[in-house]
Write an enzyme that holds these catalytic residues in place. Structure first.
Site, PDB file in Angstrom:
ATOM      1  CD  GLU A 184     -27.416  17.402  -1.781  1.00 58.40           C
ATOM      2  OE1 GLU A 184     -28.035  16.518  -2.390  1.00 58.40           O
ATOM      3  OE2 GLU A 184     -26.410  17.149  -1.093  1.00 58.40           O
ATOM      4  CG  ASP A 225     -26.881  14.603   5.552  1.00 61.10           C
ATOM      5  OD1 ASP A 225     -27.360  13.451   5.488  1.00 61.10           O
ATOM      6  OD2 ASP A 225     -25.889  14.945   4.891  1.00 61.10           O
ATOM      7  NE  ARG A 228     -23.575  18.545  -0.093  1.00 62.61           N
ATOM      8  CZ  ARG A 228     -23.799  17.420   0.601  1.00 62.61           C
ATOM      9  NH1 ARG A 228     -23.441  16.243   0.104  1.00 62.61           N
ATOM     10  NH2 ARG A 228     -24.358  17.478   1.790  1.00 62.61           N
ATOM     11  CG  ASP A 248     -24.555  20.710   2.226  1.00 60.74           C
ATOM     12  OD1 ASP A 248     -24.646  20.720   0.990  1.00 60.74           O
ATOM     13  OD2 ASP A 248     -25.137  19.869   2.947  1.00 60.74           O
ATOM     14  CG  ASP A 285     -27.877  10.561  -0.386  1.00 59.52           C
ATOM     15  OD1 ASP A 285     -29.082  10.401  -0.623  1.00 59.52           O
ATOM     16  OD2 ASP A 285     -27.411  11.626   0.032  1.00 59.52           O
ATOM     17  CD  GLU A 334     -24.687  11.997  -3.100  1.00 60.03           C
ATOM     18  OE1 GLU A 334     -24.611  11.834  -1.879  1.00 60.03           O
ATOM     19  OE2 GLU A 334     -24.938  13.103  -3.620  1.00 60.03           O
TER      20      GLU A 334
END
Length: 700
Positions: A256, A610, A322, A254, A441, A413
């Site tokens: 992000e 996160d 990602r 990830d 999200d 999302e």
């Protein structure tokens, strides 16, 4: 001030430019000047389009805000509301019947069902752990968690009673997944060397190596390790030392929401770690128990079948990467006097690194189908998905890759994506390999989109709201209607509590029963345990019997707190919950650059958090502030009280900087901004404020 080198008009961080030229382009034999010129041409086309898409987001939001403001106090009529959304272009026409055409997809994505990990790409040790979580010890997973209905292990070494309970439970699992003939149990198995393993279905045994037998069930492999010299194996009647499950079929590295990557230094580390995974040479050394240990990527598992033919099973998860969404820029590179869109930077650099895998330059190889797998988050509607499709076309042309080498996972999302999901899939129909859902999200965008409609219900009630149930069901139904089964993943979100594995084993099987052929888990141990669910349910059979997707009415039902008169205690409880979660995450992000970690909640339960945690919490508080449910004074009181709690929860961290008595510090100020500037943040995102405060912190 950042110093740059210039490449074809692109101002690039010198270390990042050198990395791309020597470590990435060099092994590919690519002409460096040609690459930079192509990159500049790509930026000239896509940076303005990126900016225009962001402007459209704001234009749509302004129209929605005005519509709700004009109708304040009036009930929302779905017919009128949906007509308005169509008029402004928020809702688009359905694309009609179609089936995705994605080709060259690895079986871990297309035809197998199993757990998925998401791991912060900046942490090499975590990244290696996740990549190696393709296989996990069931004995270890049961021994160290709360899954067993047995007393916990006693401290001071191996607890034999606990171990016996583990072995018994693991063999009960084997009775389910690989039953023996004549109703016998694995608990009764003995002297395998002489007696063999009397299987009810001999075809389940796919082969042996020197110490293990491999079985297959519901598309997943199970390795039973026999070792009479092992401390566990020597006391077992069948000399079984361990049972190892094929676990995390796929892992998302990830860039992000689980990382704090705000500048060239951070981006270089992300890309370096991704290159290490692709080349197969990523290593990380660390101290444990007074010894230096070095972690590396695992090799493949090999065995021979009954005919003596050798086979190999991948020893590592199939890796996605990602990228970030369309919103942010990054100072790592500049073009035409401005920071370049970070999503474009990620698309180019992670893909050119992935091209080394396509060229067969890695030690192990990632995709056996010659594909590069990118997850693209936070896209709003089909126009943004089409932009990503065009961008990936351009990247393929830049790198000389065949069309649709770069595959895309679309994270459902954002509300405009959910409402137009079929059109979003259609926009990337020849490269899509993944859709999924996520509560945090998606709820953050639900709140922000309808910010001016009225005060929202409490977060806990959101989980049982009409829109959320419709969102989860429609994602699966629409994916199945357009041919994702057998070609792509339909995923579900994270189980956030890594210490509550017993509860996960009860609840998370529901994701499979809802039609998901993958779901996110917080750790390699959780992946091994969640793998059991995929032996208990055949997801692809379940998908055949699921209903068609429902219409938009429930999905677009705004979760307003209508007819509710909360008590002062209820309001304080909700506010404290939001503020504590927000502060607990922000302080690590801003002060330490930690984007994902186990953060204690208000009840001291550790949750893998996160950046999405901040979006929902900050937007919920901002919504209640806007509508007068709470005051600024109440928010500040809660922030100060929760700062004391967060300080107490982090007292054992030597790198922790206390929040209390430090209200002028970056972390506390970032928390305040996220709340008090929450209404004006683009789509309710936290990145602009977080990046600004983190950069200020790094600058000293």
């Amino acid at each position: 001030m950042t110093q740059y080198v210039t490449r074809a008009g692109i101002e690039a961080d010198p270390k990042l430019a050198a990395f791309i030229e020597s470590e990435v382009l060099g092994p590919l034999g690519r002409d460096v000047d040609e690459f930079w010129q192509g990159f500049a041409t790509l930026l000239g086309e896509f940076a303005p389009r990126n900016a225009a898409l962001l402007e459209k987001r704001e234009e749509l939001q302004a129209k929605i805000d005005a519509w709700h403001t004009e109708r304040a106090g009036r009930a929302i009529d779905q017919g009128e509301y949906q007509a308005f959304l169509r008029e402004i272009g928020y809702l688009v026409p359905e694309p009609g019947d179609f089936t995705i055409g994605t080709e060259n997809v690895d079986p871990e994505i297309a035809t197998m069902a199993g757990p998925q990990l998401v791991v912060p790409i900046l942490n090499a040790r975590f990244l290696l752990n996740a990549a190696n979580a393709r296989w996990g010890s069931l004995y270890d997973a049961l021994y160290g968690t709360d899954v067993l209905d047995a007393p916990p292990a006693r401290p001071g070494g191996y607890d034999e009673k606990r171990g016996a309970a583990v072995v018994a439970e693991a063999k009960r699992f084997m009775d389910e997944a690989v039953p023996l003939a004549d109703g016998k149990s694995w608990a009764d198995l003995s002297n395998v060397k002489e007696n063999g393993i009397p299987l009810a279905d001999a075809a389940q045994c796919v082969g042996w190596n020197e110490g293990s037998c491999f079985f297959k069930h519901n598309g997943l492999h199970i390795e039973v390790v026999f070792d009479p010299e092992h401390p566990v194996g020597k006391t077992d009647p069948a000399n079984i030392a361990d049972i190892i499950l094929e676990s995390a079929l796929t892992t998302i590295a990830d860039c992000e929401d689980s990382v704090a990557a705000v500048d060239a230094e951070d981006k270089l580390l992300a890309y370096t770690n991704w290159l290490g995974v692709i080349r197969g040479d990523l290593e990380e050394s660390f101290e444990k128990g007074g010894k230096t240990l070095t972690r590396k990527l695992a090799g493949d598992k090999t065995f021979a079948d009954a005919d003596g033919t050798e086979h190999a099973l991948p020893g590592r998860s199939l890796m996605f990467v990602r990228n970030v969404g369309h919103l942010m820029t990054n100072p790592a590179m500049r073009w035409d006097g401005e920071e370049i869109p970070e999503g474009i930077l990620d698309a180019v650099v992670t893909s050119v690194i992935g091209a080394q895998d396509v060229a067969g330059l890695g030690r192990y190889g990632n995709s056996r189908k010659g594909s590069i797998y990118i997850v693209k988050p936070k896209m709003h509607g089909p126009e943004e998905c089409a932009f990503t499709n065009d961008l990936f076309d351009a990247v393929e042309d830049l790198l000389g890759l065949p069309r649709h080498t770069i595959k895309v996972g679309v994270m459902d999302e954002e509300r405009r994506t959910s409402a137009n999901l079929a059109a979003c899939i259609h926009a990337v129909k020849d490269r899509i390999v993944f859709i999924n859902t996520g509560f945090l999200d998606r709820t953050g965008d639900e709140i922000h989109t309808s910010m001016r409609a009225g005060p929202m219900m409490r977060k806990g009630e959101m989980k049982n709201s009409a829109w959320l149930k419709a969102y989860e069901a429609r994602n699966v139904g629409i994916g199945l209607a357009h041919g994702l089964s057998g070609r792509a993943q339909i995923g579900k979100g994270m189980w956030a509590a890594p210490d509550l594995m017993g509860q996960m084993m009860i609840e998370k099987i529901g994701h499979l029963r809802a039609g998901a052929n993958t779901a996110w888990v917080p750790s390699p141990t959780a992946a091994t345990l969640h793998a059991i669910h995929y032996h208990r349910e055949d997801v692809f059979e379940i998908q055949k019997g699921l209903p068609d997707a429902a219409d938009l009415d429930e999905l677009l039902t705004i979760p307003l707190a209508e007819g509710v008169n909360w008590s002062e205690d209820e309001i304080r409880e909700e506010l404290d919950n939001n503020c504590q979660g927000l502060l607990g995450y922000v302080v690590r992000w801003i002060d330490q650059g930690v984007g994902c970690s186990k953060v204690p909640d208000i009840n001291d339960v550790g949750l893998m958090e996160d950046r999405a945690t901040l979006r929902i919490s900050s937007q919920h508080i901002a919504n209640w502030l806007l509508h007068g449910v709470i005051s600024e004074e109440q928010v500040m009181d809660s922030l100060r009280r929760m700062a004391a709690k967060v300080d107490e929860q982090n007292a054992g961290d030597p790198f922790y900087e206390p929040l209390l008595q430090n209200e002028d510090g970056a972390a506390f100020n970032a928390a305040k901004d996220l709340i008090f500037k929450g209404v004006e943040q683009p789509s309710g995102y936290t990145e602009p404020l977080l990046h600004a405060w983190r950069l200020r912190k790094k600058a000293g």
